[in-house]
Design a protein around this motif. Structure first.
Motif, PDB file in Angstrom:
ATOM      1  N   PRO A  83       5.624  -0.736 -11.129  1.00 12.77           N
ATOM      2  CA  PRO A  83       5.468  -2.108 -10.621  1.00 12.77           C
ATOM      3  C   PRO A  83       6.796  -2.792 -10.320  1.00 12.77           C
ATOM      4  O   PRO A  83       6.938  -3.492  -9.328  1.00 12.77           O
ATOM      5  CB  PRO A  83       4.731  -2.826 -11.759  1.00 12.77           C
ATOM      6  N   ALA A 100       0.843  -1.210   0.000  1.00 11.54           N
ATOM      7  CA  ALA A 100       0.000   0.000   0.000  1.00 11.54           C
ATOM      8  C   ALA A 100       0.874   1.255   0.000  1.00 11.54           C
ATOM      9  O   ALA A 100       0.563   2.247  -0.672  1.00 11.54           O
ATOM     10  CB  ALA A 100      -0.924  -0.017   1.216  1.00 11.54           C
ATOM     11  N   CYS A 152       3.867   1.488  -1.313  1.00  8.92           N
ATOM     12  CA  CYS A 152       4.407   1.622  -2.688  1.00  8.92           C
ATOM     13  C   CYS A 152       3.351   2.234  -3.598  1.00  8.92           C
ATOM     14  O   CYS A 152       3.651   3.077  -4.441  1.00  8.92           O
ATOM     15  CB  CYS A 152       4.819   0.266  -3.238  1.00  8.92           C
ATOM     16  N   HIS A 153       2.114   1.807  -3.420  1.00 13.77           N
ATOM     17  CA  HIS A 153       1.017   2.316  -4.244  1.00 13.77           C
ATOM     18  C   HIS A 153       0.832   3.815  -4.010  1.00 13.77           C
ATOM     19  O   HIS A 153       0.719   4.592  -4.952  1.00 13.77           O
ATOM     20  CB  HIS A 153      -0.251   1.534  -3.907  1.00 13.77           C
ATOM     21  N   ARG A 154       0.828   4.206  -2.716  1.00 11.16           N
ATOM     22  CA  ARG A 154       0.651   5.631  -2.396  1.00 11.16           C
ATOM     23  C   ARG A 154       1.793   6.464  -2.973  1.00 11.16           C
ATOM     24  O   ARG A 154       1.607   7.603  -3.354  1.00 11.16           O
ATOM     25  CB  ARG A 154       0.604   5.838  -0.881  1.00 11.16           C
ATOM     26  N   ARG A 185       3.245   5.856  -5.682  1.00 10.82           N
ATOM     27  CA  ARG A 185       3.165   5.686  -7.140  1.00 10.82           C
ATOM     28  C   ARG A 185       4.430   5.055  -7.719  1.00 10.82           C
ATOM     29  O   ARG A 185       4.976   5.510  -8.734  1.00 10.82           O
ATOM     30  CB  ARG A 185       2.923   7.031  -7.823  1.00 10.82           C
ATOM     31  N   ALA A 202       8.223  -1.443  -7.111  1.00 13.36           N
ATOM     32  CA  ALA A 202       7.411  -1.909  -5.979  1.00 13.36           C
ATOM     33  C   ALA A 202       7.748  -3.365  -5.664  1.00 13.36           C
ATOM     34  O   ALA A 202       7.858  -3.746  -4.487  1.00 13.36           O
ATOM     35  CB  ALA A 202       5.928  -1.761  -6.306  1.00 13.36           C
TER      36      ALA A 202
END
Ligand code: NAD
Length: 695
Positions: free
Chosen positions: A376, A367, A369-371, A373, A379
């Motif tokens: 892939p 999460a 890593c997602h925040r 940005r 991440a």
């Protein structure tokens, strides 16, 4: 020979031919076979290029030299791997408190960039890495800007209480749509190269290996020309600018207040009045910049910049030799600390006695890593570095073990006894305790010299400050490694002495508890918060207590009470009952406010009575002075920096002690005495004020 060696060093960069002249300290000039002049900025003795009097003065000489023997084109780039140019030398700006000298320097700087701007031959800025503030203004004085992949462009001046002051305003408006240029200057956030290209700030984005070809194309006029933004025509009319300025002002006022942060408002007004006339804007930019430079906001924000450097720089330069970190406890803090360390490139193992908690650690990192940005692939690399350790096998190979189990001294000591035989020789052990004195924990380990506190704050990814907590038996090498590690993970380390509440909680708790007492007296929560917001705090104390968690606040308050008695405001009984009922704040959806997700429901509140801000803030100042007196932190600057970065204390006020000094120590002491007479001994001025007064 040295110049030649220096020239050849960064082999991956296209830097043109060997320099023909070497008598400038910060610039190197070479001419290739096609009569292209390669002008390289390489500030002497610095890792990063910045602009100051000497650099601009020499540029003037170089330009005069080029005017006498004009090349076919000039290529301007940095010879440093660290990037193009980070902007004006902040130290110089901080020292510019003489208005006449400031004007002279700014006008001289303008004249140099105007001279470059007036070259009739093509001038090509090749930009890699950060190109910020004055650096961007320099690049904007060239006809072409070629961005090497990874370059970034921005005007961070607003973060220092300023706006561009070396021609950036009108030169950005030449190439960008006016509202886009203003947005860049108003927000202070840099643009990555592709976004800068899309907004007209750069002409091309290319790989380093294509620099020579792109330069040749630009010099020959073969690069496509930018079109003037269509909206430039519309905003050449004052009426259009006035309407847009009204909207911009309203949007800016929703973020900051003009009395706290005047720069963005000054910039909008500058554009509204002079945006249609480049010459007028040039003169007005200088005037407005100089006025802002003299404001307390800019002086204080420049000070805050120096405070940040003071916390980060010494630690950044030191080595930590830490490759693998083992985290014990995968709860709120442990999981986030582990994720942050993995994000910063460390190999991390994490253990928890509750397998479900442990299993949740990797999704938490995903999460994050997602925040952020992350691509892939990046991440995946972060998640690969984070190893859920069901067997506790990571302990033996860890250079650092971070303990983040619940706030219970016996539990922590038992854990240390269990870890001790498995620790690698020389491994550091750090606790994330927020309030247990290290003296109560250290003898549970065989080598207390390698034990200290790393007090991360919640949420780890957002809170910049980390307290490196030291008891009197910590080895100097352990302390230095811990400080260096914190700097290496992009956080600001502050060394604090082990004492109840350390620094941040010690100064914050009286402020939060005083807010509770104001609630008890019947002042609505939103009014209490308003008083703090009006002072310049980023969130009010009532909302902050809910965000931190009322249970956490209560535990810290009890510990501080036990240690400091009447100097700490009493804890209201209703607060205890609230916590017992589970109304612990944001995480429970209910605390001092009701919460809708991340936002508290705030009713419109009456203005706080006069003096409310003093009642809240002076206890914070008083505790800060006590910390200084007790040696919890080394000095005033460290204290001011740590309190700003750890609590959000209004940065434009320059820190709690700086604020006290600006207001007058005697006046602050008198205000505390008056509050003590009205409300009790918790306001009694700390004896440390005497030393401050005598300085
Ligand atoms: P938490 O309760 O969320 O997590 C603690 C974790 O430790 C749990 O997952 C638990 O299962 C695990 N655990 C308990 N005993 C264990 C053991 N013997 N071995 C392995 N795992 C064990 O707690 P938290 O909020 O993350 O707090 C951890 C520490 O950080 C505390 O010392 C706290 O004071 C400090 N801290 C908390 C905050 C905050 O806002 N939560 C902020 C700063 C510091």
């Amino acid at each position: 020979m040295d110049a030649l060696r220096a020239h050849l060093a960064p082999r991956w960069m296209e830097l043109g031919p060997a320099p023909e002249r070497g008598d400038w300290r910060h610039w190197r000039l070479g001419r290739d076979g096609d009569n292209l002049a390669w002008l390289l900025l390489d500030c002497e003795g610095a890792a990063v290029n910045t602009l100051d009097e000497a650099v601009l003065g020499e540029l003037d000489e170089v330009l005069a030299h080029l005017e006498r023997r004009p090349p076919r084109a000039v290529v301007l780039r940095s010879a440093k791997e660290s990037g193009f140019c980070a902007g004006a030398d902040i130290g110089l700006l901080s020292r510019l408190d003489d208005p006449l000298l400031a004007r002279e320097l700014v006008e001289r700087g303008h004249a140099v960039l105007d001279r470059l701007d007036a070259f009739s031959i093509p001038t090509i800025a090749v930009v890699h890495g950060p190109c910020l503030g004055g650096g961007l203004e320099l690049a904007l004085a060239c006809n072409w800007r070629l961005a090497v992949e990874g370059a970034s462009f921005g005007f961070p001046e607003v973060l220092l209480g300023l706006h561009p002051g070396l021609g950036g305003t009108f030169r950005a408006l030449r190439v960008m749509a006016p509202l886009t240029a203003l947005e860049l200057m108003l927000r202070g956030r840099p643009l990555a190269a592709p976004a800068a290209r899309a907004r007209g700030l750069v002409d091309a984005v290319l790989a380093e290996r294509h620099v020579a070809a792109a330069v040749a194309a630009a010099a020959a006029g073969r690069l496509p020309r930018r079109r003037r933004p269509r909206s430039a025509e519309l905003f050449s009319r004052e009426i259009a600018r006035t309407l847009a300025a009204r909207r911009l002002t309203a949007a800016t006022a929703r973020r900051v207040r003009p009395d706290h942060y005047p720069a963005p408002f000054a910039l909008i007004e500058l554009w509204r009045r002079h945006g249609g006339d480049e010459r007028a804007l040039r003169g007005a930019e200088i005037q407005s910049f100089l006025e802002l430079l003299g404001t307390p906001t800019a002086r204080n924000l420049l000070r805050v910049f120096a405070l940040r450097e003071g916390l980060a720089r010494p630690a950044k330069a030191a080595a930590h030799d830490i490759a693998h970190v083992h985290v014990v406890g995968a709860g709120t803090m442990g999981a986030d600390i582990a994720a942050w360390l993995a994000l910063q490139g460390f190999s991390v193992s994490i253990a928890d006695r509750d397998p479900e908690r442990l299993a949740a650690a990797v999704p938490r990192a995903a999460a994050l890593c997602h925040r952020r940005r992350l691509e892939p692939r990046a991440a995946r690399a972060v998640l690969d570095r984070l190893i859920p350790d069901f067997e506790g096998a990571g302990v033996g190979r860890a250079d650092l073990v971070i303990e983040a189990v619940p706030e219970d001294a016996e539990l922590k000591r038992a854990l240390y006894a269990e870890l001790a035989p498995r620790l690698a020789p020389g491994a550091l052990v750090a606790t994330n305790t927020s309030s247990i004195p290290l003296e109560a924990l250290r003898d549970a380990l065989p080598d207390p010299g390698c034990f200290l506190g790393l007090h991360f704050f919640n949420p780890v990814a957002r809170m910049e400050l980390v307290e490196v907590v030291c008891h009197d038996g910590v080895a100097e090498s352990a302390r230095a490694r811990a400080l260096a590690l914190v700097a290496a993970i992009g956080r600001l380390p502050v060394a604090v002495k082990s004492s109840p509440g350390f620094l941040v909680n010690r100064v914050l708790t009286p402020y939060l508890l005083e807010a509770m007492l104001l609630l008890e007296e019947g002042l609505p929560a939103a009014s209490v918060d308003r008083a703090a917001l009006d002072f310049g705090m980023p969130v009010g104390p009532v909302e902050l207590a809910d965000r931190v968690g009322l249970d956490v606040c209560l535990a810290v308050a009890d510990r501080l009470h036990a240690a400091f008695g009447d100097a700490v405001p009493p804890v209201p009984e209703w607060l205890r009952r609230k916590v017992e009922r589970g109304e612990t704040g944001r995480k429970a959806g209910r605390g001092l406010y009701r919460w809708r997700g991340e936002r508290p429901e705030k009713a419109r509140a009456p203005d706080p009575p006069p003096g409310t801000a003093d009642r809240l803030l002076l206890p914070l100042l008083n505790a800060a002075v006590a910390c200084l007196r007790e040696g919890v932190v080394a000095d005033e600057a460290t204290l001011d920096g740590a309190v700003i970065f750890g609590t959000g204390f209004a940065p434009f006020r320059g820190g709690p002690l700086h604020y006290a000094r600006s207001r007058g120590v005697a006046e602050v002491v008198a205000a505390l005495e008056a509050l003590a007479r009205a409300h009790g001994p918790r306001f009694a001025p700390d004896p440390g004020w005497i030393a401050l007064h005598e300085d």
